[in-house]
Scaffold this active site. Sequence first.
Site, mmCIF file in Angstrom:
data_model
loop_
_atom_site.group_PDB
_atom_site.id
_atom_site.type_symbol
_atom_site.label_atom_id
_atom_site.label_comp_id
_atom_site.label_asym_id
_atom_site.label_seq_id
_atom_site.Cartn_x
_atom_site.Cartn_y
_atom_site.Cartn_z
ATOM 1 N N ASP A 80 36.458 99.510 151.766
ATOM 2 C CA ASP A 80 36.182 100.939 151.112
ATOM 3 C C ASP A 80 37.730 101.301 150.462
ATOM 4 O OD1 ASP A 80 34.172 102.895 150.628
ATOM 5 O OD2 ASP A 80 35.480 104.109 151.454
ATOM 6 N N HIS A 89 25.136 102.083 145.781
ATOM 7 C CA HIS A 89 24.785 103.481 146.622
ATOM 8 C C HIS A 89 25.582 104.437 145.799
ATOM 9 C CE1 HIS A 89 28.347 102.000 148.298
ATOM 10 N NE2 HIS A 89 28.613 103.311 149.023
ATOM 11 N N ASP A 90 26.602 104.025 144.987
ATOM 12 C CA ASP A 90 27.221 105.131 144.381
ATOM 13 C C ASP A 90 26.926 105.257 143.006
ATOM 14 O OD1 ASP A 90 28.937 105.728 146.736
ATOM 15 O OD2 ASP A 90 30.282 104.107 146.044
ATOM 16 N N GLU A 104 36.737 97.177 147.641
ATOM 17 C CA GLU A 104 36.193 97.907 146.453
ATOM 18 C C GLU A 104 37.440 98.801 145.988
ATOM 19 O OE1 GLU A 104 33.705 102.441 145.927
ATOM 20 O OE2 GLU A 104 35.195 101.918 147.454
ATOM 21 N N ASP A 155 31.053 97.303 156.502
ATOM 22 C CA ASP A 155 31.795 98.193 155.486
ATOM 23 C C ASP A 155 32.906 98.863 156.355
ATOM 24 O OD1 ASP A 155 32.512 99.724 153.359
ATOM 25 O OD2 ASP A 155 30.351 99.864 152.940
HETATM 26 C C1 GLC Z 1 33.406 104.583 148.305
HETATM 27 C C2 GLC Z 1 32.049 104.519 148.952
HETATM 28 C C3 GLC Z 1 31.399 105.802 148.678
HETATM 29 C C4 GLC Z 1 32.327 107.013 149.645
HETATM 30 C C5 GLC Z 1 33.803 106.881 149.063
HETATM 31 C C6 GLC Z 1 34.781 107.500 150.085
HETATM 32 O O1 GLC Z 1 33.469 104.730 147.045
HETATM 33 O O2 GLC Z 1 31.366 103.599 148.237
HETATM 34 O O3 GLC Z 1 30.205 106.093 149.122
HETATM 35 O O4 GLC Z 1 31.855 108.307 149.301
HETATM 36 O O5 GLC Z 1 34.293 105.448 149.072
HETATM 37 O O6 GLC Z 1 34.543 106.874 151.498
#
Ligand code: GLC
Length: 553
Positions: free
Chosen positions: A195, A323-324, A249, A95
């Site tokens: 990310d 995980h979010d 993402e 990640d």
């Molecule tokens: C992404 C991650 C999340 C994190 C955010 C900031 O959305 O999946 O868990 O809090 O980025 O890095």
Amino acid sequence: MNLGKKVIYQAYPRSFKDTSSNGIGDLKGIEEKIDYLKTLGVDMVWVNPFFVSPQNDNGYDIADYYHVDPLFGTDEDLASLIKTFDKAGIGLMFDMVFNHTSTSHEWFQKALEGDEYYKDFYYIREGKDGSYPNNWTSKFGGPAWNKFGDTDKFYLCLYDKTQADLNWHNPNVREELYKIVNYWIGKGIKGFRFDVLNVIGKDGRFIDSSGDIGEEKKLYTDTPIVHEWIRDLNENTFGKYDDIITVGEMSSTDVHNSALYSNADGRELSMVFNFHHLKVDYKDGDKWTDQAYDFDKLRDILNHWQREMQGHGGWNALFLNNHDQPRANNRFGDVKNYPKKTATMLGQAIHMMRGTPYIYQGEELGMTDPNYESMDYYRDIESKNAYEELLAKGVGEASAFKIISKKSRDNSRTPMQWDGSSYAGFSDVSPWLKVNDNYKKINAKDALDDEDSVFYYYKKLIDLRKKELVISDGLYFPILKDHPHIFAYIREYEGEVLINLNNFSEKKVEVRMDEILDSYEEFTYLLGNYGKKDMEKTITLNPYESLAFIKRV
Ligand code: GLC
């Protein structure tokens, strides 16, 4: 590489398996479970950040991209993990959090000391009219700016105030990021998840937004320069190899940009995560509300993204959990009356679509939200901030708590349920986040002993994707497009046709197959969570039933 044949598993290291008895999962824990992952049959495991970090956002605040945080083990543990996975033929996906670094990162610390070279690594700006440089808000609540040391300037932080946004306009920043990716490629890493990559393209002028949050996001999301920078990243790092899988993402993205990010021409990324289908239980776009999900929206969004990405050469990451997100079982199914049917139906709905499926740890067991009794159990910074903001807005404690218990990211971060022993076999001490009380009923050990378990259903779904070209390579056509309960589609590959029907309700629903398919009699049963059924003119789907048939050429 055929991305349609891959299935990726997500391990959230903090909650996967603790071998060091500190209550927090670790890299050795992931290594220890290699046989479990092999049995499931996944191709790659995405591991959330385990790099050195103050852990204000569970590792998404990285202070050193090259070393393992002692919480999760040592650099030697990582080397051993890489070796074990390599031997097992399972890739690792790391990640890469490149929109921001932790404010504890050396670059930020040097900037704070006044080093001009590193000051230009971040967005540091003068305030305006006695206030912040502009009116943007942080995604975790409050203003998007924080005081830069004891100067009268501010640095941009779109997430937590300990996550400082990197200035991608600076070529030195981009070079440093390439170095990180190349370093991990050199160590044998075959996958990268980037990310919130589509918010890197901030316009350095930082103009005020109208105050409307949707409008505000547009000022820094999917800006044209993001594509340019991703192409540079691609050319300078993973693009030189043909066996590396990448996923971006993409926060609040659109289908047009996503098709470009993931275009089959290979200039940017392999695929994207988008989240529109997981916002169908938001009220007026606000996550922190208690709202039943809108099935029509879910069905329409899934169909829209499938069709548009297909039509424009893009590629979707397929998922309902991570995980979010709270567990999809709780959001879209009935975990009380139909726990297994819910889990298997949601799995089948996702796994037969066009794209690359992701399985979030515990999803393959049918894990659910924990139903904590009070705010004391929550650990997530976003959830805690949201709770305070709800109270400040005048929402009563009980209602605010109810909202958190439905929407909190901690819902999916509860420790993995390995067996029925104390702490669900995750750890031998009390874990960082309380284990779900249902671990005696839902756990990996029992699932492995039961051929009818959700686990083996997922295994079948994975096997089918590897075997059936119609699943990995077929075109996607939505059917029953306005049906109030059924999400259904057809896949087609060189004359072979698959039909997948998924009942998202607790009602029995009749479907006229002769009205959907030209020659329905030629279809045979492929997979269903109520067991084998014959194709008939009219089929009755049970509550949360999934049923797929195939017509061979
Ligand atoms: C992404 C991650 C999340 C994190 C955010 C900031 O959305 O999946 O868990 O809090 O980025 O890095």
